[in-house]
Design a protein around this motif. Structure first.
Motif, short mmCIF file in Angstrom:
data_model
loop_
_atom_site.label_atom_id
_atom_site.label_comp_id
_atom_site.label_asym_id
_atom_site.label_seq_id
_atom_site.Cartn_x
_atom_site.Cartn_y
_atom_site.Cartn_z
N PHE A 84 53.59 55.58 31.07
CA PHE A 84 52.79 54.46 30.56
C PHE A 84 51.88 53.89 31.66
CE2 PHE A 84 55.75 54.36 26.94
CZ PHE A 84 54.82 54.29 25.92
N ALA A 85 52.35 53.89 32.90
CA ALA A 85 51.50 53.42 34.01
C ALA A 85 50.29 54.34 34.17
CB ALA A 85 52.31 53.37 35.30
N LEU A 86 50.50 55.64 34.04
CA LEU A 86 49.39 56.59 34.11
C LEU A 86 48.40 56.34 32.99
CD1 LEU A 86 49.69 60.38 34.78
CD2 LEU A 86 48.30 59.57 32.93
N LEU A 87 48.90 56.18 31.78
CA LEU A 87 48.02 55.94 30.63
C LEU A 87 47.29 54.60 30.76
CD1 LEU A 87 50.36 57.26 27.80
CD2 LEU A 87 48.38 58.44 28.82
N ASP A 88 47.99 53.58 31.22
CA ASP A 88 47.35 52.28 31.43
C ASP A 88 46.26 52.36 32.50
OD1 ASP A 88 48.95 51.12 29.50
OD2 ASP A 88 50.35 50.21 30.95
N PHE A 89 46.51 53.13 33.55
CA PHE A 89 45.52 53.33 34.59
C PHE A 89 44.25 53.92 33.99
CE2 PHE A 89 43.44 56.05 37.74
CZ PHE A 89 43.23 55.15 38.77
N TYR A 90 44.42 54.93 33.17
CA TYR A 90 43.26 55.54 32.52
C TYR A 90 42.50 54.52 31.68
CZ TYR A 90 42.72 60.46 33.43
OH TYR A 90 42.40 61.64 34.01
N ARG A 91 43.21 53.77 30.87
CA ARG A 91 42.55 52.81 29.99
C ARG A 91 41.91 51.68 30.76
NH1 ARG A 91 46.70 49.86 27.20
NH2 ARG A 91 46.58 48.62 29.07
N ASP A 92 42.65 51.07 31.64
CA ASP A 92 42.19 49.86 32.31
C ASP A 92 41.20 50.12 33.44
OD1 ASP A 92 43.92 48.56 30.61
OD2 ASP A 92 45.50 48.32 32.11
N VAL A 93 41.45 51.11 34.23
CA VAL A 93 40.63 51.34 35.41
C VAL A 93 39.47 52.29 35.10
CG1 VAL A 93 40.60 52.22 37.77
CG2 VAL A 93 42.53 50.87 36.97
N LEU A 94 39.77 53.42 34.53
CA LEU A 94 38.72 54.42 34.34
C LEU A 94 37.82 54.13 33.15
CD1 LEU A 94 40.60 57.74 35.10
CD2 LEU A 94 39.04 56.47 36.55
N VAL A 95 38.40 53.87 32.02
CA VAL A 95 37.60 53.74 30.81
C VAL A 95 36.85 52.41 30.78
CG1 VAL A 95 37.66 53.67 28.30
CG2 VAL A 95 39.09 55.30 29.53
N ILE A 96 37.54 51.33 31.04
CA ILE A 96 36.93 50.01 30.92
C ILE A 96 36.06 49.67 32.13
CG2 ILE A 96 37.44 47.54 30.78
CD1 ILE A 96 39.96 48.31 29.16
N ASN A 97 36.53 49.95 33.34
CA ASN A 97 35.86 49.45 34.54
C ASN A 97 35.03 50.46 35.33
OD1 ASN A 97 36.98 46.88 34.20
ND2 ASN A 97 38.88 47.53 35.16
N ASP A 98 35.22 51.74 35.11
CA ASP A 98 34.63 52.67 36.06
C ASP A 98 33.86 53.83 35.44
OD1 ASP A 98 34.12 53.13 38.73
OD2 ASP A 98 35.88 54.39 39.02
N GLY A 99 33.40 53.70 34.22
CA GLY A 99 32.55 54.74 33.66
C GLY A 99 33.27 55.91 33.03
N GLY A 100 34.58 55.87 33.00
CA GLY A 100 35.32 56.94 32.35
C GLY A 100 35.92 57.94 33.32
N CYS A 101 36.57 58.92 32.75
CA CYS A 101 37.29 59.93 33.51
C CYS A 101 36.31 60.96 34.07
CB CYS A 101 38.32 60.61 32.63
SG CYS A 101 39.18 61.97 33.44
N PRO A 102 36.28 61.14 35.38
CA PRO A 102 35.37 62.13 35.95
C PRO A 102 35.69 63.55 35.51
CG PRO A 102 36.83 61.26 37.65
CD PRO A 102 37.05 60.45 36.41
N LEU A 103 36.94 63.83 35.22
CA LEU A 103 37.30 65.17 34.76
C LEU A 103 36.61 65.48 33.44
CD1 LEU A 103 41.15 65.13 35.40
CD2 LEU A 103 39.37 66.08 36.85
N LEU A 104 36.61 64.52 32.55
CA LEU A 104 35.96 64.72 31.26
C LEU A 104 34.45 64.60 31.36
CD1 LEU A 104 38.46 62.77 28.98
CD2 LEU A 104 38.32 65.23 29.38
N ASN A 105 33.97 63.61 32.10
CA ASN A 105 32.52 63.41 32.23
C ASN A 105 31.84 64.62 32.87
OD1 ASN A 105 32.85 60.87 31.13
ND2 ASN A 105 32.68 59.80 33.06
N PHE A 106 32.33 65.02 34.01
CA PHE A 106 31.71 66.16 34.70
C PHE A 106 32.01 67.46 33.96
CE2 PHE A 106 31.28 63.17 38.10
CZ PHE A 106 30.37 63.68 39.01
#
Length: 156
Positions: A84-106
């Motif tokens: 859940f910490a990993l999933l929350d990190f993705y939601r809170d840090v990557l998706v909301i604050n940082d433009g999304g997941c670089p793995l998916l974007n790139f």
């Protein structure tokens, strides 16, 4: 570290978020100039091409991603809390604050256009899937998750 290496790292660190938000094709050299304060010659003195910068930026973002996940996961005790910490990190840090997941974007952009990043993205995605699968397997062993759960399918 040499002055050249410091400048090179600065270019990577400042251009990485731009690439992540706008994509490789959508990012221009003038944007690197703007975020770094360097002239075009200063950028090309450190990199041969925009592709080289994008590859280094991708690696930088992936290292940040891995370190961020490790940071939030290591403070948790149970496999379920770690997942859940990993999933929350993705939601809170990557998706909301940082433009999304670089793995998916790139990865999505490089699929047809940049074979180097395509290969790197595939490797990094498989590593993340293995990390998630390992958390699920730990949770199954600890009785936190259903024993019938296929951790590899879950990770995908």
């Amino acid at each position: 570290m040499t002055k050249g290496q410091i400048t090179r790292n600065m270019i990577i660190e400042r251009s990485a978020p731009v690439f992540n938000k706008k994509g490789i094709a959508g990012t221009s050299i003038s944007e690197f100039m703007e975020v770094t304060g360097l002239a075009k010659g200063g950028i090309y003195r450190n990199f041969e091409s925009k592709d080289e910068i994008s590859t280094e930026a991708f690696n930088f973002l992936c290292n940040q991603l891995s370190e961020g996940i490790s940071g939030v996961v290591k403070v948790k005790v149970t496999a379920k809390d770690k997942l859940f910490a990993l999933l929350d990190f993705y939601r809170d840090v990557l998706v909301i604050n940082d433009g999304g997941c670089p793995l998916l974007n790139f990865g999505a952009e490089a699929d047809d256009t940049n074979l180097v990043i395509r290969k790197l993205a595939g490797e990094k995605i498989k590593a993340l899937q293995a990390r998630i699968s390992g958390l699920v397997d730990s949770g199954i062993s600890a009785g936190e998750f259903n024993s019938g759960t296929n951790s590899s399918h879950f990770a995908v």
